[in-house]
Structure formats: structure tokens, C-alpha cells
Enzyme design. Structure first.
Site, short mmCIF file in Angstrom:
data_model
loop_
_atom_site.label_atom_id
_atom_site.label_comp_id
_atom_site.label_asym_id
_atom_site.label_seq_id
_atom_site.Cartn_x
_atom_site.Cartn_y
_atom_site.Cartn_z
N LYS A 173 -33.87 6.65 2.88
CA LYS A 173 -34.32 6.58 4.28
C LYS A 173 -35.84 6.47 4.33
O LYS A 173 -36.52 6.72 3.32
CB LYS A 173 -33.84 7.84 5.03
CG LYS A 173 -34.40 9.14 4.49
CD LYS A 173 -33.62 10.35 5.00
CE LYS A 173 -34.22 11.63 4.46
NZ LYS A 173 -33.33 12.80 4.70
N ARG A 185 -28.60 21.32 12.73
CA ARG A 185 -29.37 20.10 12.96
C ARG A 185 -28.44 18.94 13.27
O ARG A 185 -28.51 18.35 14.34
CB ARG A 185 -30.27 19.79 11.75
CG ARG A 185 -31.23 18.65 12.00
CD ARG A 185 -32.10 18.33 10.80
NE ARG A 185 -31.34 17.79 9.67
CZ ARG A 185 -31.90 17.29 8.58
NH1 ARG A 185 -33.22 17.27 8.45
NH2 ARG A 185 -31.15 16.82 7.60
N TYR A 219 -68.57 14.37 9.59
CA TYR A 219 -68.39 14.77 10.99
C TYR A 219 -68.44 16.29 11.15
O TYR A 219 -67.85 17.03 10.35
CB TYR A 219 -67.02 14.30 11.50
CG TYR A 219 -66.94 12.83 11.81
CD1 TYR A 219 -67.78 12.24 12.76
CD2 TYR A 219 -65.99 12.03 11.18
CE1 TYR A 219 -67.68 10.89 13.05
CE2 TYR A 219 -65.89 10.67 11.47
CZ TYR A 219 -66.73 10.12 12.41
OH TYR A 219 -66.63 8.79 12.70
N MET A 265 -61.37 8.59 9.32
CA MET A 265 -60.25 7.66 9.50
C MET A 265 -60.04 6.79 8.26
O MET A 265 -58.91 6.58 7.82
CB MET A 265 -60.50 6.77 10.72
CG MET A 265 -59.32 5.87 11.06
SD MET A 265 -59.62 4.78 12.46
CE MET A 265 -59.76 5.94 13.81
C1 LIG Z 1 -33.09 13.58 3.53
C2 LIG Z 1 -31.71 14.04 3.25
C3 LIG Z 1 -31.23 14.12 1.94
C4 LIG Z 1 -32.14 13.97 0.73
O1 LIG Z 1 -32.90 15.16 0.65
P1 LIG Z 1 -33.96 15.40 -0.51
O2 LIG Z 1 -34.40 16.81 -0.27
O3 LIG Z 1 -35.05 14.41 -0.28
O4 LIG Z 1 -33.28 15.21 -1.81
C5 LIG Z 1 -29.88 14.41 1.75
N1 LIG Z 1 -29.08 14.62 2.81
C6 LIG Z 1 -29.49 14.59 4.08
C7 LIG Z 1 -28.55 14.85 5.18
C8 LIG Z 1 -30.84 14.31 4.35
O5 LIG Z 1 -31.27 14.28 5.62
#
Ligand SMILES: *Cc1c(COP(=O)(O)O)cnc(C)c1O
Length: 344
Positions: A33, A128, A242, A290
Site C-alpha cells: 500500500k 479500526r 529561521y 522547506m
Molecule cells: C499496513 C498493514 C499491514 C502491514 O503492516 P506492517 O506493520 O507494515 O508489516 C498488514 N495488515 C494490515 C491490515 C495493514 O493495514
């Protein structure tokens, strides 16, 4: 050339997948992802497929369609956000498998795409994503009649092996799924390391593939070298950057390098982080701008063309520590202006 150079070691990603695969007692998937955690899905996904990954996970149907174009028709692509309104065309054309999160999503899915594969996501305590135990109890028989390809849940504290939440979630997930004839998945990187009790039929590592904690034995993947734009000598009492947040305690040499918060170098690491060169740790002097950082290079006899922020001497998690964040955020913040070099 004033672009910082981001070097991504593709064989290291393959080695990390194989190492996590060797730890797991079942099929090992790959979570890709957020553009492969910021490293570039078009380059990373084929390497994981060549290493042996046959099941990929993405967040959204949009990411799934992009991944399908990259890896072709073979591997399974599972979508964590499930089947959202408007996703049906993408799910069908990309041959994606939505991980259904709720009764509403199941209804959308079976109505829009009857017979199209799907998985199920259960909430074992993280609150979640996924169906709660009561929702699942009500829906279970209907959902199972449609032959889901996978039932999954996610751990909230897998990076803390002693946290009692892990065992509690494992118990909840087991209670909700025991005896069903459907493959199950609970472990991301952390759960893979927790051990076989958490593996079920499929592990889903993400961050460990990209060299991050909690996979302590990961091969580092990312190197970030920042070009030196200018060097100056300053007197004791002069300030840098800054807001005058850094005052030189003695005569110093300051190097200004390209790379700032617009490139994902988190501003909170101002006056805290170090860069490295030749075994020297070189502290940031003043705030992150930046596009630039100012670095105390007084310790160097000669200022090189580049100073390194991420690499063998400082991992993504070290840099995350400077900014009070996690390696995941360091990676996924990496900006679009880098000169990206892929080692093959
Ligand atoms: C992002 C995610 C993973 C991978 O998690 P890592 O900690 O990066 O290995 C696996 N399952 C779900 C549901 C996730 O959201």
C-alpha cells in the site's frame, strides 16, 4: 545537480521477503500500500513477485488497479478498505479481492458483483476496521455461504511482544473463526515475528520488507544522500537558520544541504538529527527549512559533495527517532523531488 539521491536496494527488498517467508509457517503475502511504502510500486512489486510473493495487499481499489497493471493477471490483490461505493468497476476490471469490513459492504458487493471473490475482515480488538463479534455472529452463515477467500484481522500492539493485547486479540480471532473452512490471516511484520501462533494460513508483512522495525534483522533498503550546496564559517555567538534557534558556541563550519520538509524530512528533527559522513556524526544546526538543512561540519577536514541522512549508519528508524515518529512515516513521507536510483 542539487537533487538529493534516494537509492533503493531492490535485492534487499527481495531478501527481506525471503527472510520473513522463512520465519513464517504458511504462505507469505506482501503489503504494498501507499506506493510500496513510498518506494515505488512499479519497481518494487515485480521484485516481490519474482521472489515468490503470490498475494499482495493494498489499501484501496485505486491502488489495486495500479498494482494490477504492474504485475499482470497472476497474483491475488487484496484490498484492505473493502468494497466502497463506486468501486465495483475497478474491482471487476482489476480482478481485486475486497476485504469486506461490514454488513453494508457485503451487501454492496454481492449486489454489484455477484460471484466475485471477496475476503472478510474481523475486528479482534483494535477498533479500526472489520466486523465486531456481534455483527459477525449475525452475518456469519450468509457470508460463509458465499465462500470468502480469506478471513483476516489486525493486531494493535504486535511490535510489543509482551503486550497482553496480542494474546487477547489472538483469542478473540480464534473464537470468531475456529473450525471454519476458510484460510485465515492475522500477522503483519510484527505478528510474523511474534511466532507461529499468529501465522494461521497467511502472513502480511509490509514494513519489514522495506527494512524497518520491528524486523530487527532486516537488510537496509534505503539510502538518502543530500548534496552540499554551500559551506560557510561562522563565529562564536552567530545564529543559524529561521528563528535563530541555533547559536554557535564556538567558531564553526556550517554546510547547507538540499532536502527539507517539502521532501518529507520531518521538521520536528531540527536541532536534533545528525547526518553522517565517513563515520562522523554531524548535527543539524537550526531548523529544517522547506528545501534545505544546515549541518555542523566542523568535525570534517574536507566537506564532501554529499552528506548522508539515511543509510548503513542511520536506519529509517534512527531518523524517525530524531523526529519523534516511526520508520513507516519516514518512508511514506519521502518526497517526489529525489533523484531515485534503483539497485537491481
Ligand atoms: C499496513 C498493514 C499491514 C502491514 O503492516 P506492517 O506493520 O507494515 O508489516 C498488514 N495488515 C494490515 C491490515 C495493514 O493495514
Amino acid at each position: 545537480m542539487s537533487s538529493p539521491t534516494l537509492t533503493i536496494d531492490l535485492p534487499a527488498i527481495a531478501a527481506n521477503w525471503r527472510a520473513l517467508d522463512a520465519l513464517s509457517t504458511c504462505e507469505t503475502g506482501a503489503v504494498i500500500k501507499a506506493d510500496a511504502y513510498g518506494l515505488g510500486v512499479a519497481r518494487v512489486a515485480p521484485v516481490l513477485a519474482d521472489a515468490g510473493a503470490r498475494t499482495f495487499f493494498v489499501h484501496s481499489a485505486e491502488e489495486g488497479v495500479t498494482l494490477r497493471r504492474v504485475i499482470g493477471p497472476g497474483p491475488a490483490i487484496n484490498v484492505f478498505s473493502g468494497h466502497m461505493p463506486g468501486d465495483a468497476d475497478m474491482i471487476r476490471e482489476g480482478n481485486l479481492v475486497p476485504m469486506i469490513n461490514s454488513v453494508d459492504q457485503l451487501l454492496i458487493h454481492v449486489e454489484a458483483l455477484p460471484g466475485h471473490p471477496f475476503g472478510l475482515q474481523l475486528d479482534s480488538g483494535m477498533n479500526r476496521l472489520g466486523m465486531e463479534p456481534a455483527e459477525w455472529a449475525a452475518l456469519r452463515d450468509i457470508a460463509l455461504a458465499q465462500k470468502p477467500t480469506l478471513i483476516m484481522s489486525h493486531l494493535a500492539c504486535a511490535d510489543e511482544p509482551d503486550n497482553p493485547m496480542n494474546a487477547m486479540q489472538l483469542q478473540n480471532f480464534t473464537d470468531m473463526t475456529e473450525g471454519l473452512d476458510v484460510p485465515r490471516s492475522m500477522a503483519a511484520t510484527g505478528g510474523t515475528i511474534l511466532g507461529p501462533a499468529f501465522h494461521f494460513d497467511m502472513t502480511r508483512p509490509g514494513i519489514g520488507l522495506y527494512g524497518g522495525l520491528p524486523f530487527v534483522d532486516a537488510t537496509p533498503v534505503v539510502t538518502l544522500d543530500l548534496p552540499v550546496v554551500q559551506v560557510r564559517d561562522i563565529a562564536a555567538g552567530e545564529t543559524v537558520g529561521y528563528g535563530m534557534t541555533f547559536t554557535a558556541p564556538a567558531p564553526m563550519r556550517i554546510a547547507t544541504v538540499s532536502g527539507g520538509y517539502a521532501d518529507g524530512l520531518i521538521r520536528a528533527m531540527g536541532n536534533v538529527a545528525t547526518l553522517t559522513h565517513d563515520g562522523h556524526k554531524l548535527p543539524l544546526a537550526g531548523r529544517v527549512s522547506m528545501d534545505m538543512l544546515t549541518v555542523d561540519v566542523t568535525a570534517l577536514d574536507e566537506v564532501p559533495e554529499h552528506l548522508q541522512l539515511i543509510g548503513l549508519h542511520q536506519s529509517i528508524d534512527t531518523v524517525a527517532g530524531f523526529a519523534g515518529t516511526i520508520g513507516y512515516e519516514v518512508l511514506t513521507s519521502l518526497g517526489p523531488r529525489y533523484d531515485r536510483v534503483y539497485l537491481r
